[in-house]
Design a protein around this motif. Structure first.
Motif, PDB file in Angstrom:
ATOM      1  N   THR A 165       0.818  -1.212   0.000  1.00 11.11           N
ATOM      2  CA  THR A 165       0.000   0.000   0.000  1.00 11.11           C
ATOM      3  C   THR A 165       0.851   1.260   0.000  1.00 11.11           C
ATOM      4  O   THR A 165       0.337   2.347  -0.226  1.00 11.11           O
ATOM      5  CB  THR A 165      -0.925   0.017   1.228  1.00 11.11           C
ATOM      6  OG1 THR A 165      -0.131  -0.069   2.423  1.00 11.11           O
ATOM      7  CG2 THR A 165      -1.902  -1.146   1.189  1.00 11.11           C
ATOM      8  N   LYS A 176      -6.420  -2.303   1.267  1.00 10.49           N
ATOM      9  CA  LYS A 176      -6.447  -3.567   1.987  1.00 10.49           C
ATOM     10  C   LYS A 176      -7.708  -4.354   1.619  1.00 10.49           C
ATOM     11  O   LYS A 176      -8.756  -3.783   1.345  1.00 10.49           O
ATOM     12  CB  LYS A 176      -6.425  -3.332   3.492  1.00 10.49           C
ATOM     13  CG  LYS A 176      -5.165  -2.647   4.004  1.00 10.49           C
ATOM     14  CD  LYS A 176      -3.912  -3.345   3.552  1.00 10.49           C
ATOM     15  CE  LYS A 176      -3.837  -4.788   4.017  1.00 10.49           C
ATOM     16  NZ  LYS A 176      -2.633  -5.483   3.477  1.00 10.49           N
ATOM     17  N   THR A 201      -9.364  -7.229   6.602  1.00 12.28           N
ATOM     18  CA  THR A 201      -7.955  -7.427   6.952  1.00 12.28           C
ATOM     19  C   THR A 201      -7.430  -6.192   7.680  1.00 12.28           C
ATOM     20  O   THR A 201      -7.767  -5.056   7.328  1.00 12.28           O
ATOM     21  CB  THR A 201      -7.083  -7.697   5.717  1.00 12.28           C
ATOM     22  OG1 THR A 201      -7.180  -6.605   4.804  1.00 12.28           O
ATOM     23  CG2 THR A 201      -7.508  -8.985   5.025  1.00 12.28           C
ATOM     24  N   GLU A 234      -3.932  -4.308   8.839  1.00 16.52           N
ATOM     25  CA  GLU A 234      -2.492  -4.254   8.599  1.00 16.52           C
ATOM     26  C   GLU A 234      -1.824  -3.348   9.623  1.00 16.52           C
ATOM     27  O   GLU A 234      -2.213  -2.196   9.795  1.00 16.52           O
ATOM     28  CB  GLU A 234      -2.205  -3.741   7.193  1.00 16.52           C
ATOM     29  CG  GLU A 234      -0.717  -3.658   6.871  1.00 16.52           C
ATOM     30  CD  GLU A 234      -0.440  -3.109   5.481  1.00 16.52           C
ATOM     31  OE1 GLU A 234      -0.136  -3.902   4.583  1.00 16.52           O
ATOM     32  OE2 GLU A 234      -0.551  -1.871   5.302  1.00 16.52           O
ATOM     33  N   ASP A 277      -4.048  -0.082   9.482  1.00 17.90           N
ATOM     34  CA  ASP A 277      -4.863   0.103   8.284  1.00 17.90           C
ATOM     35  C   ASP A 277      -5.880  -1.032   8.228  1.00 17.90           C
ATOM     36  O   ASP A 277      -5.520  -2.202   8.395  1.00 17.90           O
ATOM     37  CB  ASP A 277      -4.009   0.080   7.015  1.00 17.90           C
ATOM     38  CG  ASP A 277      -2.991   1.208   6.972  1.00 17.90           C
ATOM     39  OD1 ASP A 277      -2.901   1.954   7.967  1.00 17.90           O
ATOM     40  OD2 ASP A 277      -2.292   1.326   5.956  1.00 17.90           O
ATOM     41  N   GLY A 329      -9.291  -2.823   6.087  1.00 12.76           N
ATOM     42  CA  GLY A 329     -10.094  -2.903   4.878  1.00 12.76           C
ATOM     43  C   GLY A 329     -11.563  -3.109   5.201  1.00 12.76           C
ATOM     44  O   GLY A 329     -11.963  -4.195   5.639  1.00 12.76           O
ATOM     45  N   SER A 385     -10.420   1.471   2.402  1.00  8.17           N
ATOM     46  CA  SER A 385      -9.568   1.293   3.582  1.00  8.17           C
ATOM     47  C   SER A 385      -9.590   2.549   4.439  1.00  8.17           C
ATOM     48  O   SER A 385      -9.752   3.657   3.936  1.00  8.17           O
ATOM     49  CB  SER A 385      -8.118   1.002   3.165  1.00  8.17           C
ATOM     50  OG  SER A 385      -8.013  -0.200   2.450  1.00  8.17           O
ATOM     51  N   THR A 431      -0.026  -8.332   8.234  1.00 14.51           N
ATOM     52  CA  THR A 431      -1.454  -8.339   7.959  1.00 14.51           C
ATOM     53  C   THR A 431      -2.151  -9.453   8.724  1.00 14.51           C
ATOM     54  O   THR A 431      -1.662 -10.585   8.773  1.00 14.51           O
ATOM     55  CB  THR A 431      -1.711  -8.500   6.450  1.00 14.51           C
ATOM     56  OG1 THR A 431      -1.102  -7.412   5.752  1.00 14.51           O
ATOM     57  CG2 THR A 431      -3.204  -8.492   6.150  1.00 14.51           C
TER      58      THR A 431
END
Length: 300
Positions: free
Chosen positions: A42, A53, A57, A59, A89, A91, A97, A293
């Motif tokens: 990303t 993302k 998920t 991260e 981060d 999703g 995101s 992740t």
């Protein structure tokens, strides 16, 4: 003879029916192929790529920049100093995101929303690029107790990328940065600043790629770099454009990014509008980005 005439009479209708059937089959089998993994992460270097993302998920990203290599062996070529950004981060969907992070350099809290608007595709639907919209807000806590400091800033970007081949991707980043407050002593300061970024990724082996990222700020301001020893008047020096060169190393589904840059700020306001060091004068900083992740919920 009558049979031959009968067959010749039916033949055009049979051919037309066959064409119609083939046309229907072609419509049913024609699909759209979307470009994937335009970039493997990303982040391109300091800034973002078009990638978002996946849904559900989370991260964790750890971005680290060392001090200036110009300090020499006494400061272990910058290794004695450290500036970090920690962030999460998430999703919400495969195309949307959100994030929250903290940068130690200027004690800034920041957050962003990132939405993939269009995807590069071919087939039934053709589109030449992937376009992602990015919006960021940042609040600077430093210096402590100062009411006149430039605290709040906002950044808007369009990230426009094309995957030309499995080994090469290129991205453009038109950028707008707004600051709620500026240093009134500096007449060159701009509340609204525009920049054009560009960068790319070149794959050299199965697991290693070279990256480059550059932001050309169209409204570079100045900062106080010292004071005149006679008049005690402030001495202003222009900020510099941000340049970042890197190596992406894919390890088990994750990407370790080793970079060299002239920027130590790790939010958009900091590295696009307030980079003090000059890359071409040797004011360089080693750094890296590390991500991990976690799949919070199994997707259907």
């Amino acid at each position: 003879m009558k049979k031959l005439i009968f067959i010749l009479t039916l033949l055009p209708g049979f051919l037309f029916a066959q064409d119609d059937l083939l046309g229907e089959l072609d419509k049913q089998t024609k699909t759209t192929d979307y470009a994937f993994a335009t970039f493997k992460a990303t982040r391109l270097g300091n800034g973002h790529t078009v990638e978002t993302k996946n849904k559900n998920t989370l991260e964790f990203i750890f971005q680290h920049r060392f001090g200036s290599m110009g300090g020499g062996a006494y400061e272990m070529f910058g290794l004695d100093d450290a500036y970090v950004r920690l962030a999460l981060d998430y999703g919400i969907t495969d195309n949307l995101s959100v994030s929250i992070g903290r940068n130690s350099f200027d004690k800034t809290m920041d957050g962003y929303v990132k939405y993939k608007v269009l995807r590069q595709s071919k087939g039934e639907r053709n589109f030449p690029v992937t376009i992602t919209a990015f919006a960021n807000a940042a609040y600077r806590l430093s210096p402590k107790g100062s009411a006149s400091a430039d605290r709040m800033s906002y950044t808007g970007q369009l990230l426009i990328a094309r995957k030309f081949s499995p080994g090469f991707s290129f991205q453009l980043m038109p950028t707008y940065v707004h600051k709620n407050a500026i240093n009134i002593e500096d007449e060159s300061a701009k509340q609204n600043q525009f920049a054009l970024g560009f960068g790319g990724r070149l794959k050299v082996t199965k697991s290693i790629a070279l990256t480059c990222e550059y932001y050309a700020n169209l409204n570079l301001g100045k900062y106080i770099s010292g004071y005149d020893i006679v008049t005690d008047d402030p001495i202003y020096t222009s900020y510099n454009n941000s340049l970042c060169l890197g190596i992406d190393i894919e390890t088990g589904g994750h990407v370790f990014q080793l970079v060299i840059t002239n920027s130590i700020g790790l939010n958009e306001r900091a590295f696009i509008t307030e980079t003090q060091d000059d890359f071409f004068a040797g004011d360089l900083h080693l750094g890296f980005n590390v991500t991990r992740t976690f799949q919070l919920k199994k997707n259907k």
